[in-house]
Scaffold this motif. Sequence first.
Motif, PDB file in Angstrom:
ATOM      1  N   LYS A  38       0.839  -1.196   0.000  1.00  0.00           N
ATOM      2  CA  LYS A  38       0.000   0.000   0.000  1.00  0.00           C
ATOM      3  C   LYS A  38       0.870   1.240   0.000  1.00  0.00           C
TER       4      LYS A  38
ATOM      5  N   LYS B 133      -0.305   8.257   1.471  1.00  0.00           N
ATOM      6  CA  LYS B 133      -0.656   9.532   0.837  1.00  0.00           C
ATOM      7  C   LYS B 133       0.538  10.473   0.714  1.00  0.00           C
TER       8      LYS B 133
ATOM      9  N   TYR C  13      -2.419  12.459  -5.283  1.00  0.00           N
ATOM     10  CA  TYR C  13      -2.618  11.170  -4.620  1.00  0.00           C
ATOM     11  C   TYR C  13      -3.892  10.489  -5.101  1.00  0.00           C
ATOM     12  N   LYS C  14      -4.937  11.268  -5.368  1.00  0.00           N
ATOM     13  CA  LYS C  14      -6.210  10.674  -5.768  1.00  0.00           C
ATOM     14  C   LYS C  14      -6.085   9.860  -7.040  1.00  0.00           C
TER      15      LYS C  14
ATOM     16  N   ARG D 271       5.149   7.613  -4.878  1.00  0.00           N
ATOM     17  CA  ARG D 271       4.028   8.162  -5.619  1.00  0.00           C
ATOM     18  C   ARG D 271       4.344   8.178  -7.107  1.00  0.00           C
TER      19      ARG D 271
ATOM     20  N   ARG E  85      -3.383   2.765  -5.403  1.00  0.00           N
ATOM     21  CA  ARG E  85      -3.322   2.552  -3.956  1.00  0.00           C
ATOM     22  C   ARG E  85      -2.288   1.492  -3.579  1.00  0.00           C
ATOM     23  N   TYR E  86      -2.101   0.514  -4.452  1.00  0.00           N
ATOM     24  CA  TYR E  86      -1.182  -0.580  -4.150  1.00  0.00           C
ATOM     25  C   TYR E  86      -0.182  -0.739  -5.284  1.00  0.00           C
TER      26      TYR E  86
ATOM     27  N   ARG F 296       0.236  -2.518   5.831  1.00  0.00           N
ATOM     28  CA  ARG F 296       0.494  -1.969   4.496  1.00  0.00           C
ATOM     29  C   ARG F 296       0.576  -3.049   3.424  1.00  0.00           C
TER      30      ARG F 296
END
Length: 164
Positions: free
Chosen positions: A71, A74, A85-86, A80, A90-91, A124
């Motif tokens: 995971k 944020k 972030y949106k 990233r 997510r993983y 995570r």
Amino acid sequence: MLMYGFEPRSPIAVETWTIKFQKVADFLHDMQEMLRIARENVQSAQDRDRHYANMKRSPRDFQVGDWVYLKILKDSSVMRTGKHYKLSPRYRGSFKILKKIGSLAYQLELPKKSQVHLVFHVSRLKKSLREGEHLGYGDQLDLLDESSGVSRLEPEKILDTRTK
């Protein structure tokens, strides 16, 4: 004790003394009852908090050699893939578990150039259903340019544009 330099008297310590007056005995009895009620209230509050905290938790246990997804947090600038972030996945993964460290941490087999620590908390990690299956986007963790900290991803093709 720090303030006065001696051990202060508590209602529990006073209980062992001989009591000459009935009012003092009643006061100490009431004090003991209030302490018992306070302990019960604290215990019930702790039990309630424990119950609600455990509702969100699920037991996770992985074996060495399992494949897991990692995971992305944020506020992680290293892992990233995009500016926002949106829109980031997510993983990431899947990655192989090399070693179990304690009951809540696992060491993963990450790419050699990754800028991340190899040990992660169990919260995570998410089990991969198929061995070595990748999610298809950003399976490597070294997607940021080391010097500028900017993502090295570039679009393959622009599909459409519009102007306001």
